[in-house]
Design a protein around this motif. Structure first.
Motif, PDB file in Angstrom:
ATOM      1  N   TYR A 288     -21.482  11.693 -15.205  1.00 35.15           N
ATOM      2  CA  TYR A 288     -20.644  10.364 -14.889  1.00 35.15           C
ATOM      3  C   TYR A 288     -19.077  10.754 -14.653  1.00 35.15           C
ATOM      4  CZ  TYR A 288     -24.414   8.291 -17.551  1.00 35.15           C
ATOM      5  OH  TYR A 288     -25.603   7.742 -17.570  1.00 35.15           O
ATOM      6  N   LEU A 289     -18.672   9.946 -13.651  1.00 30.67           N
ATOM      7  CA  LEU A 289     -17.346  10.201 -13.146  1.00 30.67           C
ATOM      8  C   LEU A 289     -16.861   8.658 -13.041  1.00 30.67           C
ATOM      9  CD1 LEU A 289     -17.408  12.848 -10.009  1.00 30.67           C
ATOM     10  CD2 LEU A 289     -16.802  13.040 -12.386  1.00 30.67           C
ATOM     11  N   THR A 290     -15.436   8.605 -13.388  1.00 38.43           N
ATOM     12  CA  THR A 290     -14.646   7.262 -12.819  1.00 38.43           C
ATOM     13  C   THR A 290     -13.877   7.671 -11.663  1.00 38.43           C
ATOM     14  OG1 THR A 290     -14.554   6.919 -15.355  1.00 38.43           O
ATOM     15  CG2 THR A 290     -12.998   5.625 -13.774  1.00 38.43           C
ATOM     16  N   MET A 291     -14.374   7.012 -10.578  1.00 37.08           N
ATOM     17  CA  MET A 291     -13.635   7.344  -9.210  1.00 37.08           C
ATOM     18  C   MET A 291     -12.492   6.559  -8.883  1.00 37.08           C
ATOM     19  SD  MET A 291     -15.686   9.466  -7.160  1.00 37.08           S
ATOM     20  CE  MET A 291     -15.740   8.807  -5.473  1.00 37.08           C
ATOM     21  N   ALA A 292     -11.356   7.205  -8.878  1.00 41.19           N
ATOM     22  CA  ALA A 292     -10.094   6.490  -8.399  1.00 41.19           C
ATOM     23  C   ALA A 292      -9.520   6.893  -7.166  1.00 41.19           C
ATOM     24  CB  ALA A 292      -9.026   6.994  -9.528  1.00 41.19           C
ATOM     25  N   PHE A 293      -8.860   5.583  -6.597  1.00 44.68           N
ATOM     26  CA  PHE A 293      -8.919   4.291  -6.832  1.00 44.68           C
ATOM     27  C   PHE A 293      -9.170   3.521  -5.696  1.00 44.68           C
ATOM     28  CE2 PHE A 293      -5.785   5.779 -10.197  1.00 44.68           C
ATOM     29  CZ  PHE A 293      -6.052   5.162 -11.237  1.00 44.68           C
ATOM     30  N   LEU A 294      -9.529   2.241  -6.052  1.00 48.07           N
ATOM     31  CA  LEU A 294      -9.798   1.200  -4.996  1.00 48.07           C
ATOM     32  C   LEU A 294      -8.532   0.204  -5.008  1.00 48.07           C
ATOM     33  CD1 LEU A 294     -13.314   0.492  -5.966  1.00 48.07           C
ATOM     34  CD2 LEU A 294     -12.795   0.903  -3.430  1.00 48.07           C
ATOM     35  N   GLN A 295      -8.181  -0.111  -3.671  1.00 41.37           N
ATOM     36  CA  GLN A 295      -6.768  -1.029  -3.660  1.00 41.37           C
ATOM     37  C   GLN A 295      -6.642  -1.455  -2.185  1.00 41.37           C
ATOM     38  OE1 GLN A 295      -4.291   2.917  -3.760  1.00 41.37           O
ATOM     39  NE2 GLN A 295      -2.931   1.102  -2.837  1.00 41.37           N
ATOM     40  N   THR A 296      -5.875  -2.555  -1.865  1.00 41.08           N
ATOM     41  CA  THR A 296      -5.910  -3.023  -0.668  1.00 41.08           C
ATOM     42  C   THR A 296      -4.897  -2.269   0.107  1.00 41.08           C
ATOM     43  OG1 THR A 296      -4.029  -4.417  -1.036  1.00 41.08           O
ATOM     44  CG2 THR A 296      -6.338  -5.282  -1.393  1.00 41.08           C
ATOM     45  N   ALA A 297      -4.858  -2.160   1.544  1.00 40.68           N
ATOM     46  CA  ALA A 297      -4.051  -1.419   2.356  1.00 40.68           C
ATOM     47  C   ALA A 297      -2.864  -2.202   2.548  1.00 40.68           C
ATOM     48  CB  ALA A 297      -4.847  -1.392   3.765  1.00 40.68           C
ATOM     49  N   ALA A 298      -2.718  -3.377   2.178  1.00 37.17           N
ATOM     50  CA  ALA A 298      -1.289  -3.942   2.182  1.00 37.17           C
ATOM     51  C   ALA A 298      -1.255  -5.126   1.349  1.00 37.17           C
ATOM     52  CB  ALA A 298      -0.750  -4.269   3.459  1.00 37.17           C
ATOM     53  N   PRO A 299      -0.042  -5.573   0.802  1.00 36.81           N
ATOM     54  CA  PRO A 299      -0.008  -6.657  -0.127  1.00 36.81           C
ATOM     55  C   PRO A 299      -0.598  -7.995   0.914  1.00 36.81           C
ATOM     56  CG  PRO A 299       1.982  -5.492  -0.544  1.00 36.81           C
ATOM     57  CD  PRO A 299       1.205  -4.822   0.897  1.00 36.81           C
ATOM     58  N   GLY A 300      -1.181  -8.835   0.281  1.00 36.04           N
ATOM     59  CA  GLY A 300      -1.798 -10.012   0.672  1.00 36.04           C
ATOM     60  C   GLY A 300      -3.037  -9.919   1.396  1.00 36.04           C
TER      61      GLY A 300
ATOM     62  N   ALA B 136     -10.729  -4.385   0.087  1.00 34.36           N
ATOM     63  CA  ALA B 136     -10.304  -3.072  -0.705  1.00 34.36           C
ATOM     64  C   ALA B 136     -10.807  -1.931   0.166  1.00 34.36           C
ATOM     65  CB  ALA B 136     -10.952  -3.114  -2.005  1.00 34.36           C
ATOM     66  N   TYR B 137     -10.203  -0.737  -0.162  1.00 33.47           N
ATOM     67  CA  TYR B 137     -10.499   0.560   0.518  1.00 33.47           C
ATOM     68  C   TYR B 137     -10.251   1.556  -0.663  1.00 33.47           C
ATOM     69  CZ  TYR B 137      -9.756  -1.750   4.834  1.00 33.47           C
ATOM     70  OH  TYR B 137      -9.795  -2.968   5.738  1.00 33.47           O
ATOM     71  N   TRP B 138     -11.105   2.773  -0.588  1.00 33.35           N
ATOM     72  CA  TRP B 138     -10.674   3.946  -1.363  1.00 33.35           C
ATOM     73  C   TRP B 138      -9.233   4.142  -0.932  1.00 33.35           C
ATOM     74  CZ3 TRP B 138     -13.789   4.702  -5.412  1.00 33.35           C
ATOM     75  CH2 TRP B 138     -15.161   4.258  -5.354  1.00 33.35           C
ATOM     76  N   ASN B 139      -8.415   4.028  -1.976  1.00 38.08           N
ATOM     77  CA  ASN B 139      -6.868   4.729  -1.816  1.00 38.08           C
ATOM     78  C   ASN B 139      -6.262   3.985  -0.826  1.00 38.08           C
ATOM     79  OD1 ASN B 139      -7.711   6.862  -3.831  1.00 38.08           O
ATOM     80  ND2 ASN B 139      -8.864   7.759  -2.007  1.00 38.08           N
ATOM     81  N   GLY B 140      -6.750   2.749  -0.596  1.00 41.73           N
ATOM     82  CA  GLY B 140      -6.005   1.727   0.381  1.00 41.73           C
ATOM     83  C   GLY B 140      -6.089   2.290   1.823  1.00 41.73           C
ATOM     84  N   ASP B 141      -7.101   3.381   2.053  1.00 45.36           N
ATOM     85  CA  ASP B 141      -7.056   4.157   3.319  1.00 45.36           C
ATOM     86  C   ASP B 141      -8.135   3.372   4.150  1.00 45.36           C
ATOM     87  OD1 ASP B 141      -7.642   5.724   5.574  1.00 45.36           O
ATOM     88  OD2 ASP B 141      -7.903   7.623   4.225  1.00 45.36           O
ATOM     89  N   THR B 142      -7.905   2.748   5.113  1.00 43.92           N
ATOM     90  CA  THR B 142      -8.851   1.769   5.885  1.00 43.92           C
ATOM     91  C   THR B 142      -9.883   2.896   6.527  1.00 43.92           C
ATOM     92  OG1 THR B 142      -7.167   1.931   8.002  1.00 43.92           O
ATOM     93  CG2 THR B 142      -6.924   0.199   6.600  1.00 43.92           C
ATOM     94  N   THR B 143      -9.929   4.081   6.541  1.00 50.83           N
ATOM     95  CA  THR B 143     -10.862   4.842   6.995  1.00 50.83           C
ATOM     96  C   THR B 143     -12.068   5.077   6.112  1.00 50.83           C
ATOM     97  OG1 THR B 143     -10.181   6.955   6.356  1.00 50.83           O
ATOM     98  CG2 THR B 143      -9.324   6.069   8.577  1.00 50.83           C
TER      99      THR B 143
END
Length: 362
Positions: free
Chosen positions: A74-86, A90-97
């Motif tokens: 098992y792995l905990t995959m870090a991280f998901l976040q938005t590319a910009a506030p607002g 969600a993208y992996w690491n805020g990266d739109t690719t």
């Protein structure tokens, strides 16, 4: 508790090299892929005892290969976040690719599931929580946040989602309330649609337990009818400057205090039930603070034995790529522990804790 985040900061803008080959395609073969996922154990509830170290998904390499090499199911995959506030995307690491899509880590997650394990996608982390790009801090639409959580289940067939809440996110009361409302909506959706879904909260702690702002997150969850399956405490980066820490003893002290606090919040669970919702995350070797906070290989063996005796839910560490002795004396590095050790020694020290899961699998 404030953390420097030097080892855990999300490096937005980086592309991930781990998605280079053999991606799962969900076109005309989607139904067959879904059957294969079911057969391999995807959509199966998480074990009641699990070792799930964090994996830094922005670093080059294959999560599935690294899991296999280290002996982790098992792995905990870090991280998901938005590319910009607002934003509500969600993208992996805020990266739109690297969106939430089979083209991003799909083949790795499927391979881990085929081997009998699973991946726990994690939102937030220090980098997102200090830039207003955690999905619940960024997005003001509760239904949209819930839809993002749900998309992880339908895209990757995962059964636990981790919410890493620290730093500024602990004082964002609007974001806290939106997050918990979205958790409740996603849990209702999962129950209605027949999906297995559990949420964990990963949070900072002192060795005397959770601070008031951290407890407030859980109190808000209760008020919003959001079921928190696991409260995972980060037993490192205390930054108190008081003395040289015995990191194993302080981990146990922190968990005992958290058990007392959760027993007050969830009185119907009983002592064993509360232990069964506690997770502990370590930082192998020298953490961000420095040598006074060094989690040794001997500490790892002590914590594993204690965790098994208490039957806690989760053992984890930050992060799997640090589980080697390649930079002795260096604190807070992203790819090595800073102590002399064999490669994967911390993984092997924790491995006995998760040897047998709910179905008797090893």
């Amino acid at each position: 508790m404030n953390r420097s985040g030097s080892a855990r900061a999300v490096l937005t803008g980086l592309t991930t090299a781990a998605v280079a080959a053999g991606m799962v395609m969900l076109g005309s073969g989607g139904a067959q892929a879904a059957v294969q996922h079911q057969a391999s154990g995807a959509n199966r509830p998480m074990p009641s005892r699990v070792v799930a170290p964090y994996y830094e998904s922005w670093m080059a390499g294959s999560p599935a290969a690294t899991a296999a090499q280290s002996g982790n199911k098992y792995l905990t995959m870090a991280f998901l976040q938005t590319a910009a506030p607002g934003s509500c995307t969600a993208y992996w690491n805020g990266d739109t690719t690297t969106p939430i899509a089979s083209s991003s880590f799909g083949s790795d997650i499927a391979a881990i599931q085929a081997a009998g394990g699973n991946v726990i996608p994690s939102f937030g982390g220090y980098g997102a929580d200090t830039t207003n790009t955690d999905i619940a801090d960024s997005c003001t639409n509760v239904k949209a946040i819930a839809a993002v959580y749900e998309s992880l289940v339908t895209t990757y067939h995962v059964t636990r989602i981790d919410l890493d809440i620290e730093a500024d996110s602990l004082s964002n009361t609007a974001g806290i309330d939106r997050r918990n409302k979205a958790v409740a909506l996603a849990e209702h959706w999962a129950q209605k649609t027949g999906h297995s879904l559990q949420f964990s909260y990963t949070m900072p702690t002192t060795f005397n337990g959770l601070l008031a702002n951290t407890l407030a997150v859980l109190q808000n969850a209760i008020a919003n009818h959001a079921h928190v399956g696991v409260v995972n405490v980060m037993t490192f980066d205390y930054y108190d400057g008081a003395y040289v820490h015995d990191m194993a003893a302080d981990s146990i002290s922190a968990a005992n205090a958290v058990h007392t606090q959760l027993s007050a919040l969830y009185p119907d669970k009983g002592s064993a039930g509360v232990w069964g919702m506690i997770g502990v995350t370590e930082m192998p070797g020298i953490d961000d603070y420095g040598a006074d906070e060094t989690f040794t290989t001997a500490n790892a063996a002590t914590v594993e034995k204690w965790a098994a005796s208490k039957k806690i839910n989760t053992l984890s560490f930050w992060a799997l790529q640090r589980d080697n002795g390649g930079c002795v004396g260096t604190g807070g590095a992203g790819d090595c522990s800073g102590v002399a050790q064999n490669t994967w020694q911390f993984s092997h020290a924790f491995e006995p804790f998760g040897v047998i899961d709910n179905w008797g699998h090893k």
